[in-house]
Enzyme design. Structure first.
Site, PDB file in Angstrom:
ATOM      1  N   LYS A   1      68.074  29.805  75.948  1.00 31.27           N
ATOM      2  CA  LYS A   1      66.650  30.073  75.704  1.00 31.27           C
ATOM      3  C   LYS A   1      66.312  31.556  75.769  1.00 31.27           C
ATOM      4  O   LYS A   1      67.050  32.354  76.350  1.00 31.27           O
ATOM      5  CB  LYS A   1      65.797  29.248  76.672  1.00 31.27           C
ATOM      6  CG  LYS A   1      65.741  27.797  76.227  1.00 31.27           C
ATOM      7  CD  LYS A   1      64.756  26.963  76.964  1.00 31.27           C
ATOM      8  CE  LYS A   1      64.745  25.558  76.326  1.00 31.27           C
ATOM      9  NZ  LYS A   1      64.041  24.592  77.169  1.00 31.27           N
TER      10      LYS A   1
ATOM     11  N   ARG B   1      70.399  19.826  80.237  1.00 27.34           N
ATOM     12  CA  ARG B   1      70.344  19.679  78.778  1.00 27.34           C
ATOM     13  C   ARG B   1      70.959  20.928  78.160  1.00 27.34           C
ATOM     14  O   ARG B   1      70.500  22.041  78.414  1.00 27.34           O
ATOM     15  CB  ARG B   1      68.884  19.523  78.352  1.00 27.34           C
ATOM     16  CG  ARG B   1      68.685  19.249  76.877  1.00 27.34           C
ATOM     17  CD  ARG B   1      67.197  19.064  76.562  1.00 27.34           C
ATOM     18  NE  ARG B   1      66.992  18.780  75.162  1.00 27.34           N
ATOM     19  CZ  ARG B   1      66.932  19.700  74.214  1.00 27.34           C
ATOM     20  NH1 ARG B   1      67.060  20.973  74.513  1.00 27.34           N
ATOM     21  NH2 ARG B   1      66.734  19.357  72.957  1.00 27.34           N
TER      22      ARG B   1
HETATM   23  N1  HH2 Z   1      63.951  22.111  75.375  1.00 28.35           N
HETATM   24  C1  HH2 Z   1      63.918  21.981  74.024  1.00 28.35           C
HETATM   25  C2  HH2 Z   1      63.729  20.715  73.443  1.00 28.35           C
HETATM   26  N2  HH2 Z   1      63.605  19.606  74.215  1.00 28.35           N
HETATM   27  N3  HH2 Z   1      63.546  18.601  76.344  1.00 28.35           N
HETATM   28  C3  HH2 Z   1      63.581  18.700  77.676  1.00 28.35           C
HETATM   29  N4  HH2 Z   1      63.462  17.596  78.443  1.00 28.35           N
HETATM   30  N5  HH2 Z   1      63.739  19.912  78.300  1.00 28.35           N
HETATM   31  C4  HH2 Z   1      63.856  21.071  77.592  1.00 28.35           C
HETATM   32  O1  HH2 Z   1      63.970  22.152  78.206  1.00 28.35           O
HETATM   33  C5  HH2 Z   1      63.828  20.994  76.168  1.00 28.35           C
HETATM   34  C6  HH2 Z   1      63.655  19.717  75.563  1.00 28.35           C
HETATM   35  C7  HH2 Z   1      64.084  23.184  73.167  1.00 28.35           C
HETATM   36  O2  HH2 Z   1      65.439  23.394  72.818  1.00 28.35           O
HETATM   37  P1  HH2 Z   1      66.096  22.935  71.426  1.00 28.35           P
HETATM   38  O3  HH2 Z   1      65.986  21.457  71.253  1.00 28.35           O
HETATM   39  O4  HH2 Z   1      67.454  23.449  71.333  1.00 28.35           O
HETATM   40  O5  HH2 Z   1      65.250  23.697  70.340  1.00 28.35           O
HETATM   41  P2  HH2 Z   1      64.163  23.220  69.305  1.00 28.35           P
HETATM   42  O6  HH2 Z   1      62.965  22.738  70.059  1.00 28.35           O
HETATM   43  O7  HH2 Z   1      63.882  24.474  68.489  1.00 28.35           O
HETATM   44  O8  HH2 Z   1      64.723  22.116  68.469  1.00 28.35           O
END
Ligand code: HH2
Length: 273
Positions: free
Chosen positions: A214, A249
């Site tokens: 992040k 995660r």
């Molecule tokens: N972070 C993201 C998405 N979902 N869910 C939980 N429970 N906790 C988190 O910290 C979290 C999450 C963001 O990361 P990512 O899915 O890689 O990115 P994007 O939202 O751009 O798809």
């Protein structure tokens, strides 16, 4: 029901079936590539795969239900057929319902019941539910986040939403909580939540953290590319593990699982001396 591993946090592998996710956007839009990556993450030591069809990165635009389902359902069906434990990362009850009927074991809701029907569904399907804290929404959340006491406010909010879930019939043992690192938070807020993660652990609910690659790590490590943030992610995850979190995660399953197992060994050794 997804069973938490004993003695170590669960490793949740991220699988974004999106064109615009901040780290893996566009890489797994084709279902066969997504399925292959999910299976590779399981081989690398993941306990569950978190499938998402809508990016929640700062500034992301919302996706319609039909489009989100078009992206995730073929992948969900294929993984269910191979008995891979899956969580669906969605804030829409329609998407959650379609995936639950295919057998997913967890709903990962970054809006912590922004769509209240999700709680009833989780109760009906007896699945796990992850409630994540976010201030605002992805489009605007990073413009001016403000808290008087971020740890107290996030803890209070998550306990309140866990209460809403239990009132709708969700089994308390199936509720996870997550401080939502980077979701409507400045660097100082993320650091306060991570350095005082024990406050969330003390609630008794399993705590999941998502720090993987992040942007706050970019600020700490002076890197711009998400792929250059692995070491920072691992260090923070290890510290949180030693403070009792139950889920991580991550985009980097192999490295995370090795780090998790190393911390387990160290913690066992320290409890035996
Ligand atoms: N972070 C993201 C998405 N979902 N869910 C939980 N429970 N906790 C988190 O910290 C979290 C999450 C963001 O990361 P990512 O899915 O890689 O990115 P994007 O939202 O751009 O798809």
């Amino acid at each position: 029901m997804f069973e938490l591993p004993v003695g170590r946090p669960a490793v949740m592998g991220v699988l974004n079936v999106t064109p615009d996710s901040f780290s893996d956007g566009g890489r797994y839009l084709k279902s066969d590539l997504a399925i292959e990556h999910a299976l590779a993450m399981m081989d690398d030591g993941a306990d569950i795969v978190d499938v998402g069809g809508e990016s929640t990165r700062p500034g992301a635009s919302p996706v319609e239900v039909d489009e989100e389902l078009r992206r995730v359902l073929p992948v969900i069906k294929a993984l269910a057929g191979r008995r891979v434990p899956v969580s669906i990362d969605t804030s829409k009850s329609e998407v959650a319902e379609a995936c639950l009927s295919e057998g997913v074991q967890m709903v990962n809701d970054v809006t912590a019941l922004g769509d209240p029907r999700t709680a009833e569904l989780c109760a009906r399907y007896k699945c796990s539910l992850c409630l994540m804290h976010m201030q605002g929404n992805p489009r605007t959340m990073q413009s001016a986040p403000h808290y008087d006491d971020v740890v107290q406010e996030v803890t209070h909010y998550l306990l309140q939403q866990a209460e809403v879930a239990t009132s709708a019939g969700v089994d308390r043992r199936r509720i996870w909580i997550d401080p939502g690192i980077g979701f409507g938070k400045k660097l100082e807020h993320n650091l306060a939540l991570l350095s005082q993660i024990g406050a969330l652990v003390a609630t008794g609910f399993p705590v999941l953290i998502g720090v993987s690659r992040k942007s706050f790590l970019g600020k700490l490590l002076h890197t711009t590319a998400p792929e250059e943030r692995l070491e920072g992610s691992l260090a923070i995850q290890a510290l949180a593990q030693s403070n009792g979190i139950r889920g991580i995660r991550t985009h980097d399953v192999k490295a995370t699982r090795l780090a998790v197992d190393a911390v387990v060994t160290l913690m066992r050794a320290s409890s035996e001396t």
